[in-house]
Design an enzyme around this catalytic site. Structure first.
Site, mmCIF file in Angstrom:
data_model
loop_
_atom_site.group_PDB
_atom_site.id
_atom_site.type_symbol
_atom_site.label_atom_id
_atom_site.label_comp_id
_atom_site.label_asym_id
_atom_site.label_seq_id
_atom_site.Cartn_x
_atom_site.Cartn_y
_atom_site.Cartn_z
ATOM 1 N N ILE A 137 12.810 28.158 6.775
ATOM 2 C CA ILE A 137 13.524 28.633 7.223
ATOM 3 C C ILE A 137 13.451 30.496 7.745
ATOM 4 C CG2 ILE A 137 15.157 27.141 5.983
ATOM 5 C CD1 ILE A 137 14.626 29.224 3.602
ATOM 6 N N ASP A 138 14.683 31.399 7.697
ATOM 7 C CA ASP A 138 14.513 32.424 8.329
ATOM 8 C C ASP A 138 14.467 33.349 7.446
ATOM 9 O OD1 ASP A 138 15.289 31.944 11.418
ATOM 10 O OD2 ASP A 138 17.276 32.240 11.026
ATOM 11 N N LYS A 139 14.186 34.687 7.302
ATOM 12 C CA LYS A 139 13.692 34.974 6.409
ATOM 13 C C LYS A 139 15.008 35.817 5.373
ATOM 14 C CE LYS A 139 13.525 40.727 5.729
ATOM 15 N NZ LYS A 139 12.622 41.950 6.749
#
Length: 305
Positions: A137-139
């Site tokens: 998942i994105d930062k």
């Protein structure tokens, strides 16, 4: 390095090579075999085939299993919110702002660095930079991830991602009041040709499907649940922006003028469910929304009282 050479029997003629090899090597999934092909570790008659290559009788197949590289990523004592752990996997609740795995220019402070300190046994399928990482998942997206401790578990979890049987539910705060109670966005995604940092709706991209439903409406905003059928990079962010309801705080796809001072998009991977790779039973994990997310919702609720 382990090299395997054998000849295709007439009865296997017409079988896709990835399917064939996943049956020859019963502990390897089709996605793992496809990865070997991409790394030129499989050859047919001396040439690297495509994953959908259909075998011919008496084809000579060479398969090379390389020894896993020694990890060169530093273990770091970083706190982890572990929801569940056993000999096969770890389920973690990633905080907003943490990168999942090292990349050029960012080799420290990631989830992988923390995992290496916590656990010495992680699957080697994704190499030295992404040990154990089944999905990302994105930062600036918080929430649940499952991490594999061994290659067998990694393969089985990856297959569930690929066949869309893994349950993944996200909560997102979007700009605007969404009128529909629920809906589905089915638009293909690929890298934006003008800006390589972005993804975009591209006709010849990979199919991407997001189902959404309204949880709560506020003045100018809507809290929604997104259910992923596929899991492409930035999928929810691009899909919601494509219908005119970008995520609040999204620096890439959101509105230029943001009302709230946020660290990134308001998006949380809230629920994850899958068949346990060795126990062969369905397990499901869920988390509360992070404090900043709850605080934002409370503020919006107060405005409509």
């Amino acid at each position: 390095m382990d090299k395997n050479i054998f000849t295709v029997d007439e009865k296997d003629q017409g079988t896709r090579i990835d399917k064939y090899l996943s049956e020859v090597f019963v502990d390897k999934s089709r996605s793992f075999i496809q990865g070997l092909i991409e790394k030129d570790s499989i050859k047919v008659n001396g040439k690297v085939p495509k994953s959908n290559y259909k075998l011919k009788a008496f084809d000579e197949i060479e398969v090379i299993f390389k020894e896993p590289e020694v990890l060169k990523v530093d273990a770091e004592e970083i706190p982890l919110h572990i929801l569940y752990e056993d000999k096969d996997l770890i389920v973690v609740n990633k905080v907003q702002g943490m990168v999942v795995h090292p990349a050029p220019g960012n080799y420290n402070g990631t989830l992988v660095n923390a995992l290496l300190f916590h656990c010495k046994d992680l699957s080697s399928i994704n190499g030295v930079i992404r040990p154990g990482i089944v999905h990302r998942i994105d930062k600036d997206t918080s929430g649940i991830l499952v991490v594999a401790k061994n290659d067998e578990s990694h393969n089985k979890l990856s297959e569930q991602l690929k066949d869309h049987s893994m349950k993944r539910e996200y909560y997102a705060l979007i700009e605007g009041r969404l009128k529909n109670e629920k809906g589905t966005i089915d638009k293909p995604l690929a890298r934006n040709k003008r800006d390589r940092l972005k993804m975009g709706i591209v006709d010849d991209g990979k199919r991407a499907v997001t189902h959404y439903e309204v949880i709560e409406r506020y003045n100018g905003y809507t809290l929604i649940k997104c259910i992923l059928e596929t899991g492409r990079t930035h999928q929810i962010r691009v899909h919601m922006a494509s219908i005119g309801f970008p995520l609040v705080g999204d620096p890439l796809y959101g509105f230029k003028k943001q009302r709230f001072k946020l660290k990134g998009q308001v998006l949380h991977a809230k629920t994850l469910g899958f068949i346990h790779p060795t126990e062969n039973k369905y397990v499901e994990f869920t988390t509360e929304l992070p404090e900043y997310f709850i605080g934002l919702i409370d503020k919006l609720r107060n405005e409509i009282r």
